[in-house]
Scaffold this motif. Structure first.
Motif, mmCIF file in Angstrom:
data_model
loop_
_atom_site.group_PDB
_atom_site.id
_atom_site.type_symbol
_atom_site.label_atom_id
_atom_site.label_comp_id
_atom_site.label_asym_id
_atom_site.label_seq_id
_atom_site.Cartn_x
_atom_site.Cartn_y
_atom_site.Cartn_z
ATOM 1 N N THR A 1 -7.875 13.319 -5.222
ATOM 2 C CA THR A 1 -6.566 13.764 -5.499
ATOM 3 C C THR A 1 -5.666 13.415 -6.433
ATOM 4 O O THR A 1 -4.458 13.631 -6.716
ATOM 5 N N LEU A 2 -5.900 12.186 -7.212
ATOM 6 C CA LEU A 2 -5.224 11.364 -7.988
ATOM 7 C C LEU A 2 -5.804 11.768 -9.384
ATOM 8 O O LEU A 2 -6.923 12.072 -9.804
ATOM 9 N N CYS A 3 -4.994 11.768 -10.580
ATOM 10 C CA CYS A 3 -5.194 11.995 -11.669
ATOM 11 C C CYS A 3 -6.097 10.764 -12.265
ATOM 12 O O CYS A 3 -6.277 9.757 -11.764
ATOM 13 N N VAL A 4 -6.474 10.980 -13.578
ATOM 14 C CA VAL A 4 -7.392 10.060 -14.319
ATOM 15 C C VAL A 4 -6.666 8.664 -14.529
ATOM 16 O O VAL A 4 -7.374 7.822 -14.574
ATOM 17 N N ALA A 5 -5.358 8.847 -14.861
ATOM 18 C CA ALA A 5 -4.662 7.233 -14.771
ATOM 19 C C ALA A 5 -4.526 6.650 -13.381
ATOM 20 O O ALA A 5 -4.468 5.695 -13.142
ATOM 21 N N CYS A 6 -4.029 7.376 -12.369
ATOM 22 C CA CYS A 6 -3.685 6.910 -10.984
ATOM 23 C C CYS A 6 -4.765 6.665 -10.311
ATOM 24 O O CYS A 6 -4.781 5.426 -9.498
ATOM 25 N N CYS A 7 -5.926 7.123 -10.521
ATOM 26 C CA CYS A 7 -7.217 6.640 -9.675
ATOM 27 C C CYS A 7 -7.578 5.333 -10.476
ATOM 28 O O CYS A 7 -8.547 4.871 -9.664
ATOM 29 N N LEU A 8 -6.982 4.790 -11.381
ATOM 30 C CA LEU A 8 -7.516 3.371 -11.618
ATOM 31 C C LEU A 8 -6.956 2.433 -11.121
ATOM 32 O O LEU A 8 -7.036 1.180 -11.002
ATOM 33 N N ASN A 9 -5.817 2.662 -10.206
ATOM 34 C CA ASN A 9 -5.057 1.695 -9.427
ATOM 35 C C ASN A 9 -6.056 1.214 -8.364
ATOM 36 O O ASN A 9 -6.859 1.976 -7.519
ATOM 37 N N HIS A 10 -5.884 -0.219 -8.319
ATOM 38 C CA HIS A 10 -6.851 -0.835 -7.031
ATOM 39 C C HIS A 10 -5.814 -1.530 -5.911
ATOM 40 O O HIS A 10 -6.168 -1.289 -4.771
ATOM 41 N N THR A 11 -4.856 -1.931 -6.543
ATOM 42 C CA THR A 11 -3.793 -2.604 -5.623
ATOM 43 C C THR A 11 -2.643 -2.207 -6.071
ATOM 44 O O THR A 11 -2.119 -2.418 -7.063
ATOM 45 N N LEU A 12 -1.590 -1.942 -4.835
ATOM 46 C CA LEU A 12 -0.237 -1.462 -5.375
ATOM 47 C C LEU A 12 0.669 -2.475 -4.529
ATOM 48 O O LEU A 12 0.386 -3.230 -3.493
ATOM 49 N N PRO A 13 1.977 -2.515 -5.031
ATOM 50 C CA PRO A 13 2.759 -3.535 -4.134
ATOM 51 C C PRO A 13 3.379 -2.602 -2.940
ATOM 52 O O PRO A 13 2.960 -1.594 -2.615
ATOM 53 N N ASP A 14 4.095 -3.416 -2.338
ATOM 54 C CA ASP A 14 4.630 -3.102 -0.746
ATOM 55 C C ASP A 14 5.665 -1.803 -1.401
ATOM 56 O O ASP A 14 6.758 -2.280 -1.683
ATOM 57 N N LEU A 15 5.290 -0.647 -1.081
ATOM 58 C CA LEU A 15 6.324 0.548 -1.457
ATOM 59 C C LEU A 15 7.277 0.677 -0.356
ATOM 60 O O LEU A 15 8.096 1.573 -0.513
ATOM 61 N N GLU A 16 7.295 -0.270 0.637
ATOM 62 C CA GLU A 16 8.656 0.132 1.522
ATOM 63 C C GLU A 16 9.778 -0.590 1.024
ATOM 64 O O GLU A 16 11.030 -0.485 1.277
ATOM 65 N N ASP A 17 9.663 -1.454 -0.188
ATOM 66 C CA ASP A 17 10.749 -2.198 -0.739
ATOM 67 C C ASP A 17 11.173 -1.148 -1.741
ATOM 68 O O ASP A 17 10.605 -0.805 -2.738
ATOM 69 N N SER A 18 12.454 -0.722 -1.697
ATOM 70 C CA SER A 18 13.118 0.105 -2.734
ATOM 71 C C SER A 18 13.018 -0.540 -4.153
ATOM 72 O O SER A 18 12.914 0.333 -5.188
ATOM 73 N N ASP A 19 13.092 -1.837 -4.180
ATOM 74 C CA ASP A 19 12.953 -2.349 -5.865
ATOM 75 C C ASP A 19 11.422 -2.381 -6.141
ATOM 76 O O ASP A 19 11.225 -1.719 -7.497
ATOM 77 N N ASN A 20 10.606 -2.286 -5.496
ATOM 78 C CA ASN A 20 9.040 -2.001 -5.872
ATOM 79 C C ASN A 20 8.970 -0.781 -6.258
ATOM 80 O O ASN A 20 8.357 -0.567 -7.104
ATOM 81 N N GLN A 21 9.546 0.389 -5.538
ATOM 82 C CA GLN A 21 9.442 1.736 -5.847
ATOM 83 C C GLN A 21 9.897 1.823 -7.227
ATOM 84 O O GLN A 21 9.204 2.606 -7.955
ATOM 85 N N ARG A 22 11.131 1.302 -7.448
ATOM 86 C CA ARG A 22 11.707 1.728 -8.761
ATOM 87 C C ARG A 22 10.881 0.958 -9.925
ATOM 88 O O ARG A 22 10.458 1.671 -10.850
ATOM 89 N N TYR A 23 10.533 -0.086 -9.855
ATOM 90 C CA TYR A 23 9.683 -0.919 -10.603
ATOM 91 C C TYR A 23 8.350 -0.222 -10.956
ATOM 92 O O TYR A 23 7.878 -0.145 -11.913
ATOM 93 N N TRP A 24 7.721 0.187 -9.708
ATOM 94 C CA TRP A 24 6.186 0.829 -9.970
ATOM 95 C C TRP A 24 6.598 2.045 -10.692
ATOM 96 O O TRP A 24 5.544 2.335 -11.587
ATOM 97 N N ARG A 25 7.501 2.647 -10.540
ATOM 98 C CA ARG A 25 7.674 4.006 -11.405
ATOM 99 C C ARG A 25 7.747 3.702 -12.901
ATOM 100 O O ARG A 25 7.180 4.666 -13.671
ATOM 101 N N SER A 26 8.450 2.534 -13.282
ATOM 102 C CA SER A 26 8.397 2.201 -14.652
ATOM 103 C C SER A 26 7.202 1.795 -15.109
ATOM 104 O O SER A 26 6.402 2.180 -16.212
ATOM 105 N N VAL A 27 6.287 0.948 -14.139
ATOM 106 C CA VAL A 27 4.648 0.677 -14.449
ATOM 107 C C VAL A 27 3.929 1.783 -14.898
ATOM 108 O O VAL A 27 3.167 1.889 -15.933
ATOM 109 N N GLU A 28 4.109 2.718 -13.963
ATOM 110 C CA GLU A 28 3.280 3.970 -14.048
ATOM 111 C C GLU A 28 3.526 4.629 -15.530
ATOM 112 O O GLU A 28 2.417 5.507 -16.063
ATOM 113 N N ALA A 29 4.652 4.880 -15.669
ATOM 114 C CA ALA A 29 5.020 5.642 -16.753
ATOM 115 C C ALA A 29 4.470 5.185 -18.005
ATOM 116 O O ALA A 29 4.044 5.433 -18.970
#
Length: 381
Positions: A106-134
């Protein structure tokens, strides 16, 4: 007399339309005629939904597909292929890429490469992860356009690519950005602009970005896949140095004693002088910078008036392989880059900013860039 950039665009557009030309599409239009951009998931003119199809390298307006939650591309060359949005569309990553409806993930060719993600309960982590994925999507789109192998660990357990996006725990130890056997680790703190700038200054670096990190680390990955244990290894050693030199000792020496005094005569950055592996990764990253920037310039029809300065062009003698049948195109690439970035650096200074590209390219680096170009082209054969 035509302007330098007029000539650049004419020459590059003609030369890059050959079968071996790397092209990453960076300019798009919605069916309504409004320009839309790589990151967009909706047209701001007509509010139509948009999606990026990574195989085609196209951002397209979407129309409902044959089933619930499916979409089809609009356009004269569109097929009856149904797509889903990437499962990360509604996540903090905000991914606008498409997945074939019959794909196993269900993930695209870029997102399916993720192995480990940060704690996305943290709002700062959400914002930072958005920049990383872009930044990662921009990287992956270019790798696909260059026809380089992009495979997940699921597709290729031995040589596949994976990403760990981690944040250092409050009590330490600090997460180190790096690469090991196809696993790229990125410290999430690099997405904090203030923190990244603090690190850049502390390390006396002229440039530090998320995309730059990804392009550097992916260079290590492709060294393993395209150079190690191949016919390119001995030529690599002759040009970059012997990678069997003690890496840990080289890194230690760099941070304790600094680079050699003449590093700028042979390397694109001081860090590139640390070890042959780092020289390769830095050169690889700059090759991706150059190609993507010129693709973007061409895609947007960049033009200017005559420029009141002269640049001494690099010649065929400066290339790694002077008998390369594509030598002329490589020279156009490098010389066009020098011309364009000189203008952009002057524009940045006019706005009171630092240079967009704060690097000087010695002739030895041109040879190394040509070597990278040959390896990239060879990967498609």
């Amino acid at each position: 007399m035509p302007s330098l950039l007029d000539s650049l665009l004419d020459q590059l557009t003609r030369l890059w339309k050959t079968p071996h030309a790397p092209r990453t599409k960076r300019a798009f239009r919605c069916d309504c005629g409004r320009p839309v951009f790589f990151r967009n998931s909706q047209c701001l003119g007509c509010n139509a939904p948009l999606g990026y199809e990574p195989v085609l390298g196209e951002l397209r307006k979407l129309q409902p597909g044959s089933g619930p939650g499916t979409w089809r591309l609009t356009g004269n060359d569109s097929t009856l292929q149904d797509y889903r949005r990437c499962a990360n569309f509604d996540s903090p990553a905000g991914c606008n890429w498409l997945v074939p409806e019959d794909a196993p993930s269900t993930l695209c060719v870029a997102c399916c490469l993720n192995h480990t993600l940060p704690d996305l309960e943290d709002s700062d982590n959400q914002r930072y992860w958005r920049s990383v994925e872009a930044a990662k999507r921009r990287l992956i789109s270019q790798l696909l356009a260059l026809e380089l192998p992009v495979e997940s660990r699921m597709e290729n357990p031995e040589q596949g690519l994976a990403f760990d996006i981690l944040r250092s725990p409050a009590e330490g130890p600090r997460v180190l950005t790096g690469h090991s056997n196809g696993l790229i680790t990125l410290n999430l703190e690099e997405a904090d602009d203030a923190r990244r700038e603090e690190i850049r200054k502390a390390l006396h670096e002229p440039y530090r970005t998320l995309l730059g990190h990804f392009r550097h680390e992916i260079g290590h990955y492709y060294w393993d896949r395209l150079v190690r244990d191949t016919s390119w290894l001995e030529p690599f050693r002759a040009l970059f140095g012997d990678e069997r030199a003690d890496y840990a000792e080289a890194i230690k020496n760099h941070y304790e004693n600094g680079p050699p005094l003449d590093w700028a005569d042979h390397h694109i950055s001081s860090y590139a002088s640390t070890h042959p592996w780092e020289d390769w990764a830095e050169t690889w990253a700059h090759y991706l910078h150059i190609v993507d920037s010129l693709d973007t310039a061409i895609a947007h029809g960049l033009d200017t008036e005559d420029l009141d300065f002269e640049i001494e062009p690099f010649t065929q003698d400066d290339l790694y392989d002077q008998d390369d049948p594509n030598a002329d195109r490589m020279l156009f690439l490098i010389n066009s880059w020098v011309e364009m970035i000189t203008v952009l650096n002057e524009m940045a200074r006019s706005l009171g900013h630092s240079d967009f590209y704060p690097f000087v390219m010695p002739r030895t680096v041109v040879k190394k860039l040509h070597f990278v170009n040959l390896v990239v082209r060879g990967a498609k054969d």
